[in-house]
Design a protein around this motif. Structure first.
Motif, PDB file in Angstrom:
ATOM      1  N   LEU B  67       0.830  -1.209   0.000  1.00  0.00           N
ATOM      2  CA  LEU B  67       0.000   0.000   0.000  1.00  0.00           C
ATOM      3  C   LEU B  67       0.865   1.261   0.000  1.00  0.00           C
ATOM      4  O   LEU B  67       0.625   2.208  -0.750  1.00  0.00           O
ATOM      5  CB  LEU B  67      -0.878  -0.013   1.249  1.00  0.00           C
ATOM      6  CG  LEU B  67      -2.268   0.559   1.091  1.00  0.00           C
ATOM      7  CD1 LEU B  67      -3.071  -0.264   0.134  1.00  0.00           C
ATOM      8  CD2 LEU B  67      -2.977   0.596   2.441  1.00  0.00           C
ATOM      9  N   ALA B  68       1.901   1.253   0.845  1.00  0.00           N
ATOM     10  CA  ALA B  68       2.741   2.451   0.978  1.00  0.00           C
ATOM     11  C   ALA B  68       3.483   2.755  -0.322  1.00  0.00           C
ATOM     12  O   ALA B  68       3.594   3.908  -0.741  1.00  0.00           O
ATOM     13  CB  ALA B  68       3.743   2.252   2.123  1.00  0.00           C
ATOM     14  N   TRP B  71       0.594   3.760  -3.229  1.00  0.00           N
ATOM     15  CA  TRP B  71      -0.596   4.495  -2.776  1.00  0.00           C
ATOM     16  C   TRP B  71      -1.217   5.319  -3.901  1.00  0.00           C
ATOM     17  O   TRP B  71      -2.445   5.326  -4.074  1.00  0.00           O
ATOM     18  CB  TRP B  71      -0.226   5.392  -1.597  1.00  0.00           C
ATOM     19  CG  TRP B  71      -1.397   6.140  -1.050  1.00  0.00           C
ATOM     20  CD1 TRP B  71      -1.731   7.432  -1.301  1.00  0.00           C
ATOM     21  CD2 TRP B  71      -2.417   5.636  -0.191  1.00  0.00           C
ATOM     22  NE1 TRP B  71      -2.893   7.768  -0.639  1.00  0.00           N
ATOM     23  CE2 TRP B  71      -3.331   6.686   0.051  1.00  0.00           C
ATOM     24  CE3 TRP B  71      -2.655   4.401   0.420  1.00  0.00           C
ATOM     25  CZ2 TRP B  71      -4.446   6.534   0.869  1.00  0.00           C
ATOM     26  CZ3 TRP B  71      -3.757   4.258   1.232  1.00  0.00           C
ATOM     27  CH2 TRP B  71      -4.642   5.315   1.445  1.00  0.00           C
ATOM     28  N   SER B  72      -0.405   6.005  -4.661  1.00  0.00           N
ATOM     29  CA  SER B  72      -0.966   6.912  -5.670  1.00  0.00           C
ATOM     30  C   SER B  72      -1.382   6.164  -6.933  1.00  0.00           C
ATOM     31  O   SER B  72      -2.200   6.666  -7.712  1.00  0.00           O
ATOM     32  CB  SER B  72       0.043   8.011  -6.002  1.00  0.00           C
ATOM     33  OG  SER B  72       1.286   7.419  -6.282  1.00  0.00           O
ATOM     34  N   LYS B  79      -7.264  -0.823  -3.166  1.00  0.00           N
ATOM     35  CA  LYS B  79      -6.749  -0.597  -1.808  1.00  0.00           C
ATOM     36  C   LYS B  79      -7.682  -1.243  -0.772  1.00  0.00           C
ATOM     37  O   LYS B  79      -7.220  -1.899   0.171  1.00  0.00           O
ATOM     38  CB  LYS B  79      -6.655   0.905  -1.525  1.00  0.00           C
ATOM     39  CG  LYS B  79      -5.512   1.609  -2.227  1.00  0.00           C
ATOM     40  CD  LYS B  79      -5.566   3.087  -1.885  1.00  0.00           C
ATOM     41  CE  LYS B  79      -4.903   3.912  -2.942  1.00  0.00           C
ATOM     42  NZ  LYS B  79      -5.174   5.352  -2.799  1.00  0.00           N
ATOM     43  N   VAL B 124      -8.152   3.402   5.003  1.00  0.00           N
ATOM     44  CA  VAL B 124      -8.312   3.646   3.561  1.00  0.00           C
ATOM     45  C   VAL B 124      -9.717   4.160   3.265  1.00  0.00           C
ATOM     46  O   VAL B 124      -9.907   5.133   2.525  1.00  0.00           O
ATOM     47  CB  VAL B 124      -8.035   2.339   2.778  1.00  0.00           C
ATOM     48  CG1 VAL B 124      -8.471   2.469   1.343  1.00  0.00           C
ATOM     49  CG2 VAL B 124      -6.558   1.978   2.856  1.00  0.00           C
TER      50      VAL B 124
END
Lengths: 175, 327
Positions: B67-68, B71-72, B79, B124
């Motif tokens: 996820l990190a 993320w974008s 997510k 999220v």
């Protein structure tokens, strides 16, 4: 009642944190029911204070708002003026006013008001990882604090973003 | 059919002759009542179970790093699927594995994955909803939801692992809610307030540990006693402060708390109380000597006395352990 007697430890184990929550809520909200600040105040936000003597466009001298002399001019463009606001403590509202209107007010420039309140920034760091580590920190917030009461104020930021030094307290308005 | 008194007399005779052990008697009683013992958290972990839990933690790490790093680029649905979806799937997988005694530990590992990943999933979702992720209010909401979910799971299944997660999320909820209530208010010093909250949680854990030590939740007592006394004595020591800003009340009452803890270790039969009480007594002696006796000729003498005191405390602790805690 029988259940409580048989399970005293369990009841105490769950009750102690709940009692602390109630105690914290009481210490925050109860004093505010009986004690309220009585004096409105004047503050300024934003502006190119660097170009003025003393580093501020507006100051209070002998109970009256005055504007400092400019010490130099910017190389290009114009100087952005600070904005003046009157904060009403009973309504929790800020109203923008002109320099002419503010000049007619009788101001007390002491940081502490006649009824022992003062405007202070928010803060509160600390905390223990992973529980609540540093959450709740807000140095841009301002509070009217006194007599064990602190009340967050709605103040108007100059540009919509948050700067710690954007708020400049000028004085309490004498009644 | 024998009377109750005859039966109890017979059990007493069995105990005197050591024909059966206490655990065998309790297991037979539970079988008769239809209650299946919760084996999770009872026995010492073997290597397989340790690997299950490490594996669960690594799964959580993998999802968080995924996820990190992306993320974008990941869509919202991806997510949510990777976090909340995984958390819910792991929860149900845990339920399935828990049905069989042989795979109960595997089930607990999946519950661990669920408990670690679901908060990330909720973050999220709430981030998409526009809530401030740095706010204590949002943290309170997330920890409150998870507290409710695991409390409900415990109420339906009576599993110790759900009770453990309920306690952990309950602690998180307590800290976040109190932070939300005070906001960034200037009257509350951040560190002092956290010390008092840790003190309260420590006391609460100790009471819960004592309450659970007498029933089917006894496996949780060790954890609660250990972290409870650590939080209690640790926060009390920090509340004492350091010269010149020391708090005289806490510095004076601290030895009473320490010796009370050592005394209680015998009463509640907890090695954690004895161990942490000993450690904090040593730390207290070092703290006091460095604060008040570290100048002039007194310092070397204070160090000698402190060293001798450490030896004495260690001997006392060992004596208590051998007298009251040896098998």
């Amino acid at each position: 009642m029988e259940y409580i007697k048989k399970n005293v430890s369990l009841v105490l184990g769950m009750a102690i944190p709940v009692l602390m929550i109630i105690f914290v809520a009481g210490s925050i909200y109860l004093p505010g029911l009986f004690i309220q600040p009585r004096f409105n105040f004047l503050y300024a936000t934003g502006g190119d204070n660097y170009y003025y003597n003393g580093g501020q466009q507006y100051v209070v001298q002998n109970g009256v708002l005055v504007q400092n002399e400019k010490k130099n001019q910017p190389p290009t463009g114009t100087i952005t003026e600070s904005r003046l606001f009157l904060y009403d403590v009973t309504r929790d509202e800020s109203r923008e006013i002109s320099f002419d209107e503010a000049r007619g007010m009788n101001l007390n420039s002491n940081l502490v008001s006649p009824d022992d309140f003062e405007v202070v920034p928010g803060g509160r760091g600390g905390g223990i990882f992973p529980f609540d580590f540093n959450s709740g920190v807000d140095y841009n917030a301002r509070y009217v604090q006194g007599h064990n009461v602190s009340k967050k104020i709605n103040w108007v930021r100059s540009s919509g973003t948050y700067y710690y030094n954007d708020f400049h307290f000028l004085g309490w308005i004498k009644q | 059919m024998a009377t109750k008194e005859e039966t109890l007399q017979y059990v007493q005779t069995l105990g005197e002759l050591q024909v059966v052990t206490k655990e065998e008697l309790i297991a037979a009683f539970d079988t008769g009542k239809g209650v299946r013992a919760d084996h999770t958290l009872i026995k010492k972990l073997d290597i397989a179970e340790i690997l299950y839990y490490i594996g669960g933690a690594i799964v959580f790490l993998g999802i968080t790093i995924l996820l990190a790093q992306n993320w974008s680029t990941l869509s919202f649905s991806t997510k949510v699927l990777a976090t909340l979806g995984t958390g819910i799937a792991a929860y149900f997988a845990g339920l399935v594995f828990n049905k069989d005694v042989r795979t109960e530990a595997v089930g607990s590992a999946f519950f661990l994955i669920s408990a670690l990943v679901m908060p990330v999933g909720l973050y999220v979702v709430f981030d998409k909803a526009g809530l401030d992720m740095n706010s204590s209010g949002t943290h309170s909401l997330i920890s409150g939801i998870l507290l409710g979910a695991f409390l409900l799971s415990y109420a339906l299944s009576r599993k110790n692992v759900f009770l453990l997660f309920s306690i952990l999320f309950g602690t998180e909820f307590f800290f976040n809610l109190t932070s939300f209530m005070i906001g960034s208010g200037p009257y509350f010093d951040g560190w002092k307030f956290s010390e008092y909250r840790t003190l309260v949680v420590g006391i609460s854990y100790m009471f819960l540990g004592y309450a659970f030590s007498k029933n089917e939740h006894a496996p949780l007592s060790g954890f609660l006693y250990g972290f409870g006394v650590l939080g209690f004595l640790g926060s009390a020591m920090f509340l004492g402060g350091w010269k010149p800003n020391q708090n005289v009340f806490w510095e004076l009452i601290y030895p009473v708390l320490i010796f009370g803890t050592l005394f209680l270790s015998v009463y509640v039969k907890s090695r954690s109380f004895l161990t942490w009480g000993t450690i904090f007594l040593m730390m207290y002696i070092l703290k006091i000597t460095s604060e008040y006796f570290s100048s002039g000729l007194g310092w070397p003498l204070a160090l000698v006395i402190a060293g001798l005191a450490m030896i004495g405390i260690g001997y006392l602790s060992l004596s208590l352990k051998n007298k009251y805690f040896s098998a």
